[in-house]
Design a protein around this motif. Sequence first.
Motif, short mmCIF file in Angstrom:
data_model
loop_
_atom_site.label_atom_id
_atom_site.label_comp_id
_atom_site.label_asym_id
_atom_site.label_seq_id
_atom_site.Cartn_x
_atom_site.Cartn_y
_atom_site.Cartn_z
N ALA A 1 0.85 -1.20 0.00
CA ALA A 1 0.00 0.00 0.00
C ALA A 1 0.88 1.25 0.00
O ALA A 1 0.63 2.20 -0.75
N ALA A 2 1.94 1.26 0.82
CA ALA A 2 2.85 2.41 0.89
C ALA A 2 3.53 2.64 -0.46
O ALA A 2 3.71 3.78 -0.89
N ARG A 3 3.87 1.57 -1.12
CA ARG A 3 4.54 1.63 -2.42
C ARG A 3 3.70 2.37 -3.45
O ARG A 3 4.22 3.00 -4.37
N LEU A 4 2.39 2.34 -3.30
CA LEU A 4 1.47 2.96 -4.25
C LEU A 4 1.27 4.45 -3.99
O LEU A 4 0.54 5.11 -4.74
N SER A 5 1.90 4.99 -2.98
CA SER A 5 1.75 6.41 -2.64
C SER A 5 2.30 7.30 -3.76
O SER A 5 3.22 6.91 -4.47
N PRO A 6 1.76 8.50 -3.87
CA PRO A 6 2.28 9.43 -4.87
C PRO A 6 3.64 9.99 -4.46
O PRO A 6 3.96 10.03 -3.28
N SER A 7 4.44 10.39 -5.45
CA SER A 7 5.73 11.01 -5.17
C SER A 7 6.06 12.03 -6.26
O SER A 7 5.58 11.92 -7.38
N SER A 8 6.89 12.98 -5.91
CA SER A 8 7.29 14.03 -6.85
C SER A 8 8.01 13.40 -8.04
O SER A 8 8.91 12.58 -7.87
N LEU A 9 7.60 13.80 -9.22
CA LEU A 9 8.18 13.29 -10.47
C LEU A 9 8.17 11.76 -10.53
O LEU A 9 8.97 11.15 -11.21
N ASN A 10 7.28 11.15 -9.75
CA ASN A 10 7.16 9.70 -9.65
C ASN A 10 8.50 9.03 -9.33
O ASN A 10 8.79 7.92 -9.79
N CYS A 11 9.31 9.69 -8.52
CA CYS A 11 10.64 9.14 -8.23
C CYS A 11 10.62 7.98 -7.24
O CYS A 11 11.55 7.20 -7.19
N GLN A 12 9.55 7.87 -6.43
CA GLN A 12 9.42 6.77 -5.47
C GLN A 12 10.72 6.60 -4.67
O GLN A 12 11.34 5.54 -4.73
N PRO A 13 11.12 7.61 -3.91
CA PRO A 13 12.43 7.57 -3.26
C PRO A 13 12.53 6.62 -2.08
O PRO A 13 13.62 6.36 -1.58
N TRP A 14 11.42 6.12 -1.60
CA TRP A 14 11.41 5.32 -0.39
C TRP A 14 11.95 3.92 -0.60
O TRP A 14 11.76 3.29 -1.63
N ARG A 15 12.63 3.45 0.42
CA ARG A 15 13.04 2.05 0.53
C ARG A 15 12.71 1.65 1.96
O ARG A 15 12.87 2.45 2.88
N THR B 1 18.59 15.85 -9.19
CA THR B 1 18.91 17.24 -8.89
C THR B 1 17.65 18.03 -8.54
O THR B 1 17.63 18.78 -7.56
N ALA B 2 16.61 17.84 -9.32
CA ALA B 2 15.36 18.57 -9.08
C ALA B 2 14.79 18.23 -7.70
O ALA B 2 14.35 19.12 -6.97
N LEU B 3 14.80 16.96 -7.34
CA LEU B 3 14.23 16.57 -6.05
C LEU B 3 15.04 17.12 -4.89
O LEU B 3 14.49 17.54 -3.88
N ARG B 4 16.35 17.12 -5.03
CA ARG B 4 17.18 17.68 -3.96
C ARG B 4 16.93 19.18 -3.82
O ARG B 4 16.83 19.69 -2.71
N ARG B 5 16.84 19.87 -4.93
CA ARG B 5 16.62 21.33 -4.88
C ARG B 5 15.22 21.67 -4.39
O ARG B 5 15.02 22.65 -3.68
N MET B 6 14.23 20.89 -4.80
CA MET B 6 12.86 21.17 -4.39
C MET B 6 12.59 20.73 -2.96
O MET B 6 11.63 21.18 -2.34
N GLY B 7 13.40 19.81 -2.46
CA GLY B 7 13.21 19.33 -1.09
C GLY B 7 11.95 18.51 -0.89
O GLY B 7 11.38 18.50 0.19
N MET B 8 11.52 17.79 -1.91
CA MET B 8 10.26 17.06 -1.85
C MET B 8 10.36 15.67 -1.24
O MET B 8 9.35 15.09 -0.86
N VAL B 9 11.56 15.12 -1.14
CA VAL B 9 11.70 13.74 -0.66
C VAL B 9 11.07 13.53 0.72
O VAL B 9 10.34 12.55 0.92
N PRO B 10 11.29 14.41 1.71
CA PRO B 10 10.63 14.19 3.01
C PRO B 10 9.11 14.15 2.91
O PRO B 10 8.47 13.38 3.63
#
Length: 188
Positions: free
Chosen positions: A32-46, A97-106
Amino acid sequence: MEFHDCVSARRSVRNFAPDPVDREVILDCLNAARLSPSSLNCQPWRFLVIDNPILKNKVAGAICNPLLKINLHARQAPVLILVVSDLSESANPLVRTALRRMGMVPYDIGSAVQTLCLAAADHGLGSCILGSIRNRQQLRSLLDLGSNLEIHLAVALGYPASGQIEAPQERLPLEELVTFNPGSEEDR
């Protein structure tokens, strides 16, 4: 369970029964967590699942802070899930680069963890998000994590202890939280 019932019933549990959690249930929550939305669909979670009792106690020792009495229930939970990110896996360096600059991962991580906790509640499990981790370097060494992985938080997971008291959730009324079209003359 109906969605609104699940959201209303979900609590942070800090008193767990010793009963093990079936891996199929854990995997269903993580799916279920895997299906969550993410910025630019990067799915950064492990998700690093720790359910071996010996390893779990060592990991809990690096998470909890006995001096400040923070996250002591990590030792009691039968399962700990470390949530890490790894942007090095993205084939597109512009995405990294975009994700680091936008700070969206958290924010992406938060979305996935909330979904994980709601799925756990749907299975009758208790969860508690552990954002304050005492010793990330000790965790990195203990779990042999590469430098490409960033540890964000952990989730304690298990069945709530039978004597756990359900505290009422005090929430502000919706009227105090919502404003439509602020500054607009139309809705005044």
